[in-house]
Design a protein around this motif. Sequence first.
Motif, PDB file in Angstrom:
ATOM      1  N   LYS A  53       7.522 -24.592 -14.304  1.00 64.69           N
ATOM      2  CA  LYS A  53       7.489 -25.407 -15.514  1.00 64.69           C
ATOM      3  C   LYS A  53       8.883 -25.666 -16.094  1.00 64.69           C
ATOM      4  CE  LYS A  53       2.824 -23.998 -16.846  1.00 64.69           C
ATOM      5  NZ  LYS A  53       1.962 -23.427 -17.932  1.00 64.69           N
ATOM      6  N   TRP A  54       9.912 -25.205 -15.409  1.00 60.43           N
ATOM      7  CA  TRP A  54      11.272 -25.442 -15.890  1.00 60.43           C
ATOM      8  C   TRP A  54      11.662 -26.901 -15.660  1.00 60.43           C
ATOM      9  CZ3 TRP A  54      14.988 -20.817 -14.446  1.00 60.43           C
ATOM     10  CH2 TRP A  54      14.442 -19.622 -14.957  1.00 60.43           C
ATOM     11  N   ASN A  55      12.622 -27.358 -16.436  1.00 59.97           N
ATOM     12  CA  ASN A  55      13.044 -28.755 -16.343  1.00 59.97           C
ATOM     13  C   ASN A  55      14.052 -28.958 -15.206  1.00 59.97           C
ATOM     14  OD1 ASN A  55      13.737 -31.464 -16.857  1.00 59.97           O
ATOM     15  ND2 ASN A  55      15.417 -30.812 -18.186  1.00 59.97           N
ATOM     16  N   PHE A  56      13.580 -29.559 -14.115  1.00 59.16           N
ATOM     17  CA  PHE A  56      14.470 -29.929 -13.022  1.00 59.16           C
ATOM     18  C   PHE A  56      14.492 -31.434 -12.773  1.00 59.16           C
ATOM     19  CE2 PHE A  56      13.178 -25.517 -11.762  1.00 59.16           C
ATOM     20  CZ  PHE A  56      14.436 -24.935 -11.908  1.00 59.16           C
ATOM     21  N   SER A  57      13.853 -32.209 -13.654  1.00 64.09           N
ATOM     22  CA  SER A  57      13.736 -33.651 -13.373  1.00 64.09           C
ATOM     23  C   SER A  57      14.040 -34.550 -14.564  1.00 64.09           C
ATOM     24  CB  SER A  57      12.318 -33.966 -12.859  1.00 64.09           C
ATOM     25  OG  SER A  57      11.335 -33.577 -13.807  1.00 64.09           O
ATOM     26  N   ARG A  58      14.241 -34.004 -15.755  1.00 65.62           N
ATOM     27  CA  ARG A  58      14.526 -34.837 -16.923  1.00 65.62           C
ATOM     28  C   ARG A  58      15.996 -34.676 -17.310  1.00 65.62           C
ATOM     29  NH1 ARG A  58      10.072 -32.075 -18.055  1.00 65.62           N
ATOM     30  NH2 ARG A  58      11.074 -30.776 -19.634  1.00 65.62           N
ATOM     31  N   PHE A  59      16.801 -35.707 -17.004  1.00 67.25           N
ATOM     32  CA  PHE A  59      18.220 -35.617 -17.271  1.00 67.25           C
ATOM     33  C   PHE A  59      18.854 -36.988 -17.101  1.00 67.25           C
ATOM     34  CE2 PHE A  59      17.291 -34.354 -12.874  1.00 67.25           C
ATOM     35  CZ  PHE A  59      17.992 -35.322 -12.165  1.00 67.25           C
ATOM     36  N   LYS A  60      20.070 -37.116 -17.598  1.00 69.93           N
ATOM     37  CA  LYS A  60      20.902 -38.303 -17.368  1.00 69.93           C
ATOM     38  C   LYS A  60      21.859 -37.977 -16.225  1.00 69.93           C
ATOM     39  CE  LYS A  60      22.953 -40.160 -20.963  1.00 69.93           C
ATOM     40  NZ  LYS A  60      23.993 -40.339 -22.029  1.00 69.93           N
ATOM     41  N   HIS A  61      21.863 -38.826 -15.194  1.00 72.34           N
ATOM     42  CA  HIS A  61      22.639 -38.506 -14.006  1.00 72.34           C
ATOM     43  C   HIS A  61      24.111 -38.870 -14.126  1.00 72.34           C
ATOM     44  CE1 HIS A  61      24.072 -39.320  -9.767  1.00 72.34           C
ATOM     45  NE2 HIS A  61      23.718 -38.050  -9.698  1.00 72.34           N
ATOM     46  N   LEU A  62      24.435 -39.872 -14.899  1.00 74.28           N
ATOM     47  CA  LEU A  62      25.816 -40.337 -14.955  1.00 74.28           C
ATOM     48  C   LEU A  62      26.283 -40.486 -16.396  1.00 74.28           C
ATOM     49  CD1 LEU A  62      28.270 -41.264 -13.351  1.00 74.28           C
ATOM     50  CD2 LEU A  62      27.354 -43.592 -13.401  1.00 74.28           C
ATOM     51  N   ALA A  63      27.386 -39.850 -16.717  1.00 73.74           N
ATOM     52  CA  ALA A  63      27.996 -39.968 -18.042  1.00 73.74           C
ATOM     53  C   ALA A  63      29.505 -39.894 -17.876  1.00 73.74           C
ATOM     54  CB  ALA A  63      27.510 -38.851 -18.967  1.00 73.74           C
ATOM     55  N   GLU A  64      30.189 -40.957 -18.262  1.00 68.42           N
ATOM     56  CA  GLU A  64      31.643 -40.987 -18.131  1.00 68.42           C
ATOM     57  C   GLU A  64      32.295 -40.132 -19.217  1.00 68.42           C
ATOM     58  OE1 GLU A  64      33.137 -42.381 -15.641  1.00 68.42           O
ATOM     59  OE2 GLU A  64      31.323 -43.289 -14.797  1.00 68.42           O
ATOM     60  N   GLY A  65      33.521 -39.751 -18.965  1.00 71.63           N
ATOM     61  CA  GLY A  65      34.294 -39.007 -19.958  1.00 71.63           C
ATOM     62  C   GLY A  65      35.703 -39.557 -20.032  1.00 71.63           C
ATOM     63  N   ASP A  66      36.237 -39.647 -21.220  1.00 71.18           N
ATOM     64  CA  ASP A  66      37.583 -40.211 -21.402  1.00 71.18           C
ATOM     65  C   ASP A  66      38.650 -39.237 -20.920  1.00 71.18           C
ATOM     66  OD1 ASP A  66      36.457 -42.461 -22.561  1.00 71.18           O
ATOM     67  OD2 ASP A  66      36.633 -41.656 -24.607  1.00 71.18           O
ATOM     68  N   LYS A  67      39.741 -39.801 -20.448  1.00 69.19           N
ATOM     69  CA  LYS A  67      40.896 -38.982 -20.077  1.00 69.19           C
ATOM     70  C   LYS A  67      41.604 -38.487 -21.332  1.00 69.19           C
ATOM     71  CE  LYS A  67      41.971 -41.154 -15.618  1.00 69.19           C
ATOM     72  NZ  LYS A  67      41.745 -39.914 -14.830  1.00 69.19           N
TER      73      LYS A  67
END
Length: 435
Positions: A53-67
Amino acid sequence: MSVETKLPYDKDYINQFSKDNNEPEWMTSLRLQALEQVEALELPKPDKTKIGKWNFSRFKHLAEGDKISSLKELPEALQGFLDEENTPENLLIQRNHSVAYATLSEELKEQGVIFTDIFTALKEHEDLVKRYYMKDAVSVDEHRLTALHAALMNGGIFVYVPKNVEVSVPLQVIFWQEDPEAALFNHVLVVAEENSSLTYVENYISNNETEETLANVVTEVIAQNNAKISFGAVDNFAAGTTVYNNRRGVAYRDANIDWALGQMNDGNTVSENITHLVGDNSLSNAKTVTVGRGKQTQNFTAKIVHFGKNSEGYILQHGVMKDSASSIFNGIGKIEHGASKSNAEQESRVLMLSEKARGDANPILLIDEDDVTAGHAASVGRVDPLQLYYLMSRGITQNEAERLIIHGFLAPVVNQLPIEAVKNQLTQVIERKVY
């Protein structure tokens, strides 16, 4: 009943993601083959821990980060991992899924040392990455989470030390999960060629107390003949992050891999730390400390498998549990047939600070060879009243006496971390979690 596990990312998404990162064809193919296996493979089955029942499928795959142009731009929580007096020469900061800061000394560059993010390594050092990526240490098809990792890998590090090069200054990486919904599918690949040595230290940090996401991290550490690798880590994911962390080492003849892991996550965690002593006279020390609190569930497995003759493996696990937290500690020493004169030692100890806290220490020895040495020790209990009495008889308050006992209990791993700032930061995290 288990939670919905169908991924929101399909073949077209994987193809486009790989294309956007200019990955070689073999990596795209590996990703797509892994994706096909995700649904067919089962989740891992950690001992006495139900993760269906743990969360292994609900997430955002790509998120950029500033330098960032200066380390002074970092939040105070991250600056605590850095040496204030000496600016790190060898440092990489991954912000979400982007490299925010990276530096490597000219001396190490001239010696051929590679210290870069995994996507740059795929472009500039493709043959080296291909030689080791998910081959000798971790396989794609071990279970659903390794396949998921292979399909969706979105960050990580590649470290390579050439033959006969000794890196005396630690290489440090900070993985900064700034976006509260960003999932980290980091792949860390550390390779030391013959007669080389290095120290690598990584830090994970996030602040998503309520937003749900996932960290699915695979680490492969390869020590060739007579190489030495010291690997230190402080994991500090917030309560919203479900963590699967698979750290795997392979040591060849006369090689040495030492682990010092501070596992301070606040969310549900499965951690595997496995080392294969393939070569004769190889050696590994695997040390782990953790503090569990709240209602979190954790499962830690430290395993050293002996294949080479005269190989030595030492496991030390110390955990502190409070509130309603529960943790399983498995220490496994496996000596294969033919690994004569080998030695497998392990110690797992759990300290419980509240009535509802639960800890389970399981020392396991699996011996298929006669001419060997092996031993184990395990304990689960509360703070020793005699130790408290002794300290309090010296004028120390009960709270301060308990604090001193806990720090002494965790010190064998804390003191192993090679960067003073990281050591101090782990001590502060322990203070915050226990008190």
